[in-house]
Enzyme design. Structure first.
Site, PDB file in Angstrom:
ATOM      1  N   LYS A  17       0.778  -1.222  -0.431  1.00 15.04           N
ATOM      2  CA  LYS A  17       0.159   0.358  -0.170  1.00 15.04           C
ATOM      3  C   LYS A  17       1.234   1.770  -0.520  1.00 15.04           C
ATOM      4  O   LYS A  17       2.123   1.022   0.062  1.00 15.04           O
ATOM      5  CB  LYS A  17      -1.118   0.059   1.312  1.00 15.04           C
ATOM      6  CG  LYS A  17      -2.485  -1.249   1.437  1.00 15.04           C
ATOM      7  CD  LYS A  17      -3.058  -0.712   2.087  1.00 15.04           C
ATOM      8  CE  LYS A  17      -3.974  -2.241   2.530  1.00 15.04           C
ATOM      9  NZ  LYS A  17      -5.235  -2.224   3.498  1.00 15.04           N
ATOM     10  N   TYR A  57     -11.873  -3.486  -4.492  1.00 13.60           N
ATOM     11  CA  TYR A  57     -12.683  -3.085  -3.909  1.00 13.60           C
ATOM     12  C   TYR A  57     -14.414  -2.519  -3.942  1.00 13.60           C
ATOM     13  O   TYR A  57     -15.308  -2.341  -2.920  1.00 13.60           O
ATOM     14  CB  TYR A  57     -12.557  -2.027  -2.596  1.00 13.60           C
ATOM     15  CG  TYR A  57     -10.381  -2.722  -1.737  1.00 13.60           C
ATOM     16  CD1 TYR A  57     -10.664  -3.225  -0.546  1.00 13.60           C
ATOM     17  CD2 TYR A  57      -9.978  -0.935  -2.335  1.00 13.60           C
ATOM     18  CE1 TYR A  57      -9.646  -3.336  -0.463  1.00 13.60           C
ATOM     19  CE2 TYR A  57      -9.232  -0.761  -1.204  1.00 13.60           C
ATOM     20  CZ  TYR A  57      -8.316  -1.984  -0.598  1.00 13.60           C
ATOM     21  OH  TYR A  57      -7.201  -1.572   0.195  1.00 13.60           O
ATOM     22  N   ASN A 133      -2.516  -0.150   7.506  1.00 11.07           N
ATOM     23  CA  ASN A 133      -1.448  -1.535   7.812  1.00 11.07           C
ATOM     24  C   ASN A 133      -0.541  -1.809   6.286  1.00 11.07           C
ATOM     25  O   ASN A 133      -0.271  -3.808   6.427  1.00 11.07           O
ATOM     26  CB  ASN A 133      -2.702  -2.355   7.897  1.00 11.07           C
ATOM     27  CG  ASN A 133      -3.249  -2.513   6.507  1.00 11.07           C
ATOM     28  OD1 ASN A 133      -3.258  -2.545   5.406  1.00 11.07           O
ATOM     29  ND2 ASN A 133      -5.282  -3.369   7.399  1.00 11.07           N
ATOM     30  N   HIS A 136      -2.470  -5.926   1.255  1.00  4.87           N
ATOM     31  CA  HIS A 136      -3.400  -5.937   1.272  1.00  4.87           C
ATOM     32  C   HIS A 136      -3.055  -7.250   0.924  1.00  4.87           C
ATOM     33  O   HIS A 136      -1.625  -7.637  -0.777  1.00  4.87           O
ATOM     34  CB  HIS A 136      -4.324  -5.140  -0.240  1.00  4.87           C
ATOM     35  CG  HIS A 136      -5.423  -5.922  -0.596  1.00  4.87           C
ATOM     36  ND1 HIS A 136      -6.878  -6.498  -0.053  1.00  4.87           N
ATOM     37  CD2 HIS A 136      -5.135  -6.544  -2.034  1.00  4.87           C
ATOM     38  CE1 HIS A 136      -7.588  -7.170  -0.942  1.00  4.87           C
ATOM     39  NE2 HIS A 136      -6.722  -7.357  -2.140  1.00  4.87           N
ATOM     40  N   GLU A 147      -8.618 -10.923  -7.831  1.00  2.18           N
ATOM     41  CA  GLU A 147      -8.033 -10.065  -7.794  1.00  2.18           C
ATOM     42  C   GLU A 147      -6.957 -10.189  -8.866  1.00  2.18           C
ATOM     43  O   GLU A 147      -6.907  -8.813  -9.482  1.00  2.18           O
ATOM     44  CB  GLU A 147      -7.771  -9.580  -7.114  1.00  2.18           C
ATOM     45  CG  GLU A 147      -8.535  -9.197  -5.606  1.00  2.18           C
ATOM     46  CD  GLU A 147      -8.151  -9.094  -3.805  1.00  2.18           C
ATOM     47  OE1 GLU A 147      -7.448  -9.124  -3.714  1.00  2.18           O
ATOM     48  OE2 GLU A 147      -8.634  -8.300  -3.409  1.00  2.18           O
TER      49      GLU A 147
HETATM   50  N1  LIG Z   1     -13.275  -4.148  10.799  1.00  2.00           N
HETATM   51  C1  LIG Z   1     -12.433  -3.407   9.533  1.00  2.00           C
HETATM   52  N2  LIG Z   1     -12.301  -2.161   9.837  1.00  2.00           N
HETATM   53  C2  LIG Z   1     -11.844  -0.904  10.009  1.00  2.00           C
HETATM   54  N3  LIG Z   1     -11.903  -1.204   8.446  1.00  2.00           N
HETATM   55  C3  LIG Z   1     -11.566  -2.515   7.552  1.00  2.00           C
HETATM   56  C4  LIG Z   1     -11.808  -3.515   8.715  1.00  2.00           C
HETATM   57  N4  LIG Z   1     -11.217  -4.824   8.045  1.00  2.00           N
HETATM   58  C5  LIG Z   1     -10.948  -4.324   6.617  1.00  2.00           C
HETATM   59  N5  LIG Z   1     -10.333  -2.770   6.487  1.00  2.00           N
HETATM   60  C6  LIG Z   1     -10.576  -2.348   5.760  1.00  2.00           C
HETATM   61  O1  LIG Z   1     -11.076  -3.166   4.415  1.00  2.00           O
HETATM   62  C7  LIG Z   1      -9.696  -3.545   3.781  1.00  2.00           C
HETATM   63  C8  LIG Z   1     -10.396  -4.453   3.102  1.00  2.00           C
HETATM   64  O2  LIG Z   1      -8.621  -4.581   2.117  1.00  2.00           O
HETATM   65  P1  LIG Z   1      -7.493  -5.006   2.743  1.00  2.00           P
HETATM   66  O3  LIG Z   1      -6.844  -5.453   3.498  1.00  2.00           O
HETATM   67  O4  LIG Z   1      -6.868  -3.661   1.956  1.00  2.00           O
HETATM   68  O5  LIG Z   1      -7.596  -3.649   4.082  1.00  2.00           O
HETATM   69  C9  LIG Z   1      -8.378  -3.615   4.809  1.00  2.00           C
HETATM   70  C10 LIG Z   1      -8.843  -2.808   5.285  1.00  2.00           C
HETATM   71  O6  LIG Z   1      -8.583  -1.420   4.941  1.00  2.00           O
END
Ligand SMILES: Nc1ncnc2c1ncn2[C@@H]1O[C@@H]2COP(=O)(O)O[C@H]2[C@H]1O
Length: 169
Positions: A17, A57, A133, A136, A147
């Site tokens: 990311k 997404y 975080n 992804h 994807e």
């Molecule tokens: N419980 C949650 N609270 C906030 N953001 C979330 C939560 N679960 C998923 N996400 C967001 O949604 C995204 C889904 O795919 P990613 O793994 O890119 O990263 C995840 C987070 O950025």
């Protein structure tokens, strides 16, 4: 794919990311995947726009709500990402183990997020900003197929054999 499906070899999509790229963590994160015998079979750098973010997404808003979708989509467009297709035995689950739990403060030490990301669940909820975080990864095999197909054409995915595969298979 070069290997027989009954070995459990599969492909998954990983995005480093904008926070991972901006912090210069790409090499260290990719090394963790390579160390776990996950083979890079596709790689590119990209700046997401709103339309492609929605495609990536596509079900996030329905699953987790408009607030999480909007904050995540905005964050993902703040800078370039590095997209990878990784191949290996149980690649989808393995990658998710390596990156750790969604919220960095809940991710185990030794995982990418547990070691390199710092944002807490509480701070993300209070600020209303997306959880930064770093990575992804596709959530399951169906998501991985969607994807990988969205991000990479057939001609952008490669087949070759690593030394580790020669030993393992
Ligand atoms: N419980 C949650 N609270 C906030 N953001 C979330 C939560 N679960 C998923 N996400 C967001 O949604 C995204 C889904 O795919 P990613 O793994 O890119 O990263 C995840 C987070 O950025």
């Amino acid at each position: 794919m070069a290997d027989s499906p009954d070995l459990g070899v599969e492909r998954t999509l990983v995005l480093l990311k904008p926070d991972a790229v901006a912090r210069g963590l790409a090499g260290r994160i990719i090394t963790r995947f390579e160390d776990a015998v996950l083979k890079i079979v596709g790689v590119k750098m990209a700046q997401l726009d709103a339309e492609f973010t929605r495609k990536h997404y596509f079900d996030l808003e329905e699953r987790l709500g408009a607030d999480i979708y909007n904050s995540t989509a905005k964050f993902m467009q703040t800078g370039p990402v590095i997209a990878l297709v990784l191949e290996g035995v149980d690649a989808v689950a393995k990658v998710r183990q390596i990156i750790g739990a969604t919220y960095p403060n809940l991710a185990a030490p030794g995982t990418v997020r547990g070691d390199y990301a710092h944002q807490t669940k509480a701070s993300s909820e209070v600020s209303g900003k997306a959880v930064m975080n770093l990575v992804h990864a596709s959530g399951n095999s169906d998501e991985a197929k969607y994807e990988v197909g969205l991000w990479f054409g057939e001609e952008e995915q490669f087949e070759y054999e690593t030394l580790a595969e020669k030993l393992a298979y």
